[in-house]
Motif scaffolding. Sequence first.
Motif, PDB file in Angstrom:
ATOM      1  N   THR A 185      39.532  48.876  30.699  1.00 41.34           N
ATOM      2  CA  THR A 185      40.958  48.945  30.385  1.00 41.34           C
ATOM      3  C   THR A 185      41.752  48.637  31.650  1.00 41.34           C
ATOM      4  OG1 THR A 185      41.188  51.314  30.866  1.00 41.34           O
ATOM      5  CG2 THR A 185      40.516  50.686  28.619  1.00 41.34           C
ATOM      6  N   GLY A 186      42.956  48.131  31.465  1.00 40.19           N
ATOM      7  CA  GLY A 186      43.742  47.712  32.616  1.00 40.19           C
ATOM      8  C   GLY A 186      43.075  46.591  33.373  1.00 40.19           C
ATOM      9  N   ALA A 187      42.443  45.662  32.618  1.00 39.64           N
ATOM     10  CA  ALA A 187      41.637  44.606  33.240  1.00 39.64           C
ATOM     11  C   ALA A 187      42.457  43.411  33.704  1.00 39.64           C
ATOM     12  CB  ALA A 187      40.566  44.126  32.251  1.00 39.64           C
ATOM     13  N   GLY A 188      43.750  43.434  33.480  1.00 41.86           N
ATOM     14  CA  GLY A 188      44.559  42.263  33.776  1.00 41.86           C
ATOM     15  C   GLY A 188      44.808  42.009  35.245  1.00 41.86           C
ATOM     16  N   ARG A 217      35.459  40.721  37.308  1.00 39.35           N
ATOM     17  CA  ARG A 217      34.904  39.553  38.009  1.00 39.35           C
ATOM     18  C   ARG A 217      33.524  39.873  38.581  1.00 39.35           C
ATOM     19  NH1 ARG A 217      40.668  38.802  39.552  1.00 39.35           N
ATOM     20  NH2 ARG A 217      41.318  36.808  38.623  1.00 39.35           N
ATOM     21  N   CYS A 218      33.389  41.033  39.172  1.00 39.39           N
ATOM     22  CA  CYS A 218      32.095  41.418  39.743  1.00 39.39           C
ATOM     23  C   CYS A 218      31.050  41.588  38.650  1.00 39.39           C
ATOM     24  CB  CYS A 218      32.251  42.705  40.543  1.00 39.39           C
ATOM     25  SG  CYS A 218      30.747  43.264  41.351  1.00 39.39           S
ATOM     26  N   ALA A 251      47.622  37.884  31.078  1.00 39.57           N
ATOM     27  CA  ALA A 251      46.736  38.089  32.227  1.00 39.57           C
ATOM     28  C   ALA A 251      45.276  38.124  31.801  1.00 39.57           C
ATOM     29  CB  ALA A 251      47.111  39.375  32.951  1.00 39.57           C
ATOM     30  N   ILE A 252      44.960  38.850  30.733  1.00 41.02           N
ATOM     31  CA  ILE A 252      43.544  38.936  30.335  1.00 41.02           C
ATOM     32  C   ILE A 252      43.073  37.648  29.675  1.00 41.02           C
ATOM     33  CG2 ILE A 252      43.366  41.438  30.250  1.00 41.02           C
ATOM     34  CD1 ILE A 252      43.852  41.352  27.247  1.00 41.02           C
ATOM     35  N   ALA A 253      43.989  36.903  29.049  1.00 43.77           N
ATOM     36  CA  ALA A 253      43.594  35.600  28.504  1.00 43.77           C
ATOM     37  C   ALA A 253      43.232  34.643  29.634  1.00 43.77           C
ATOM     38  CB  ALA A 253      44.718  35.024  27.654  1.00 43.77           C
ATOM     39  N   ALA A 254      44.015  34.685  30.711  1.00 44.60           N
ATOM     40  CA  ALA A 254      43.735  33.830  31.866  1.00 44.60           C
ATOM     41  C   ALA A 254      42.428  34.234  32.540  1.00 44.60           C
ATOM     42  CB  ALA A 254      44.882  33.909  32.866  1.00 44.60           C
ATOM     43  N   LEU A 255      42.171  35.532  32.639  1.00 47.99           N
ATOM     44  CA  LEU A 255      40.934  35.993  33.247  1.00 47.99           C
ATOM     45  C   LEU A 255      39.733  35.633  32.371  1.00 47.99           C
ATOM     46  CD1 LEU A 255      39.436  37.472  35.473  1.00 47.99           C
ATOM     47  CD2 LEU A 255      40.032  39.644  34.362  1.00 47.99           C
ATOM     48  N   ARG A 256      39.882  35.757  31.065  1.00 53.80           N
ATOM     49  CA  ARG A 256      38.796  35.347  30.157  1.00 53.80           C
ATOM     50  C   ARG A 256      38.455  33.882  30.369  1.00 53.80           C
ATOM     51  NH1 ARG A 256      39.279  32.313  26.192  1.00 53.80           N
ATOM     52  NH2 ARG A 256      41.491  32.770  25.884  1.00 53.80           N
TER      53      ARG A 256
END
Length: 287
Positions: free
Chosen positions: A16-19, A28-29, A47-52
């Motif tokens: 949670t709060g992964a953005g 990432r790790c 933010a989470i879409a970009a990280l995905r």
Amino acid sequence: MSSAKELFGGGVAVITGAGAGIGAGLARCAARELGMTVVLADVDTAAIAALRAELEEIGTRAIDIACDVRDPAALERLAERTITEAGPVRLLVNNAGVEQFGYLWDTPVANWNRLVEININGVFHGIKAFLPRMLADQGQSWVWNLSSIGGVSASPLQAPYIMSKHAVLAITECLYQEVELAGHAHHVHVQAVLPGAVASNIFESAGAVEHGDVAAAEEHRTAMLRIKAQAMDPVEAARTFFHQAAAGEFYLTSQRFVGDAMATRADILAHRRAPVLLSDEFAVPAE
């Protein structure tokens, strides 16, 4: 001793709060270095879409799910979707959190309530939604609750946040005992994460005060931003947490000075001393 990759590799991590900040660093790790499938939960859907997309580009699997940890039904939906789309949870990270600056008596009631709902209730909702499923699965799994160096110390002008992190630490210590009491400690491992200075945007987005000593609140924000300039990279912090978790430690800390703060707190309590206002409280000790 097993390595972090041996224990966590190939499993599913829900964060949670992964953005941003520590949550993104953990994702990432976990994905890049341990080969985990990561479920990215946050209210910041962009933010989470970009990280995905970033993680999928390097061949790791990620799922982004909008989730407000203040809503217990949202956590239930997150748990159901995770199991349906990714499988049993190896690692649950209750990480979502917010800050608040200013004198306690100047803190807006709405800001206090929001912080409690996210920082404390959000952890409870995550445990409530996921832990029964993890207990029933019988596979090896881990629960990490994000406290802070603030969970073992006291600091003026951020009392709501400090209070919440003390609460999360207490929740985690009690949960550790309850899992053992219920006979599940052989496969469900509860650990408390206490970051020190780790880079994030929590200080920029921290709540402010509308009345009273607004200047003091903003001066404290500026002081905390100086810490950010010296802070550890979130991925480096995540590596440290995973290494300590694999070693079976309960308190996962990012820097040695967190342990120093724990020792200081224990000494204060043992000798029943009043808190001391330190002039250099914002300094980040050299490692």
